[in-house]
Design a protein around this motif. Sequence first.
Motif, PDB file in Angstrom:
ATOM      1  N   GLU A 108       0.810  -1.220   0.000  1.00 29.29           N
ATOM      2  CA  GLU A 108       0.000   0.000   0.000  1.00 29.29           C
ATOM      3  C   GLU A 108       0.845   1.272   0.000  1.00 29.29           C
ATOM      4  O   GLU A 108       0.347   2.341  -0.365  1.00 29.29           O
ATOM      5  CB  GLU A 108      -0.917   0.007   1.230  1.00 29.29           C
ATOM      6  CG  GLU A 108      -1.878  -1.174   1.277  1.00 29.29           C
ATOM      7  CD  GLU A 108      -2.600  -1.280   2.610  1.00 29.29           C
ATOM      8  OE1 GLU A 108      -2.447  -0.358   3.449  1.00 29.29           O
ATOM      9  OE2 GLU A 108      -3.292  -2.293   2.822  1.00 29.29           O
ATOM     10  N   GLU A 109       2.106   1.158   0.434  1.00 29.08           N
ATOM     11  CA  GLU A 109       2.950   2.345   0.534  1.00 29.08           C
ATOM     12  C   GLU A 109       4.350   2.043   0.011  1.00 29.08           C
ATOM     13  O   GLU A 109       5.031   1.146   0.504  1.00 29.08           O
ATOM     14  CB  GLU A 109       3.020   2.826   1.982  1.00 29.08           C
ATOM     15  CG  GLU A 109       3.640   4.200   2.139  1.00 29.08           C
ATOM     16  CD  GLU A 109       3.425   4.773   3.541  1.00 29.08           C
ATOM     17  OE1 GLU A 109       4.344   5.435   4.041  1.00 29.08           O
ATOM     18  OE2 GLU A 109       2.338   4.542   4.118  1.00 29.08           O
ATOM     19  N   THR A 168       0.436   7.075  -2.194  1.00 33.69           N
ATOM     20  CA  THR A 168       1.041   5.747  -2.218  1.00 33.69           C
ATOM     21  C   THR A 168       2.561   5.811  -2.096  1.00 33.69           C
ATOM     22  O   THR A 168       3.186   4.908  -1.542  1.00 33.69           O
ATOM     23  CB  THR A 168       0.669   5.015  -3.524  1.00 33.69           C
ATOM     24  OG1 THR A 168      -0.757   4.933  -3.613  1.00 33.69           O
ATOM     25  CG2 THR A 168       1.248   3.613  -3.570  1.00 33.69           C
TER      26      THR A 168
END
Length: 295
Positions: free
Chosen positions: A50-51, A98
């Motif tokens: 997700e990141e 992101t």
Amino acid sequence: MKIRKAVFPVAGLGTRFLPATKAMPKEMLPLVDKPIIQYAVEEALASGIEEIIFVTGKGKSALEDHFDRSYQLENMLRDRKKDVLLKIVESVVPATGTIVYTRQNEPLGLGHAIWCARNIIGDEPFAVLLADDVILSDVPVLSQMIEQFDRLRASIVAIEEVNPQDTSRYGIIAPESYMDDVIKIKGLVEKPEKDQAPSNLAIIGRYILTPKIFDILGRGTVGAGDEIQVTDAMSVLLEKQPIFGYKFDGKRFDCGDKAGWQMANLAFSLERPELRDELLPFLEQTLNANILLKN
């Protein structure tokens, strides 16, 4: 805890590709029609990350621009009805929020680069992807590793067998026990010579690590090459937590090496039908010509 964050150490100077990398980050070298770094980012996102955390250095603005919107280019493609190209350009940019950037101000090694992301990672397990290692696989390698992590709940590194003559180029594991494609590790050595290597099982550029590694990296212990090595830190971590090696399903190409980069271009091009039909006759002709010359 779910693996949500991935660190991409991209501060290196890419000296092996000079002069091409004099003004361009090595991660932006094209592999067919995408920069090397994009393959790793796509692998991470396809694996549920997700990141994305880029640990950058001086001269990496082209990398940052690549993953940002280019309104002038998008508007031009839209006006000229080049919808396919527009979709490709738009797909490069991950959702807002992101990507995070932090800097490695000194070239103190891979371990130090990972440590630079400590405040962004926080107290949770995380992935590390080295963009130089591009892997052709049906299932993203990081996804394969996350599946193993969910079962083992411990640090895990991607490993593969290498030529014993090449152990001095890698972190090498000492295996303790085997469970199909998963190996429990009893020791790790950074870049050992052939006669000092505990095996020919090398760590390649995919890691899942627990946050305890930051405490160890923070000590600043210098190892091979006068750098802070993540392999050395994992050796210390091994005294407190188990670490596993995973023999992944896929073909790795070392795109930090000129020959490896060329082989990757060829392999990924042959995966594309529109390129394969042109390349195969050329390769056959070239190989036959070389055989005739040697004879």
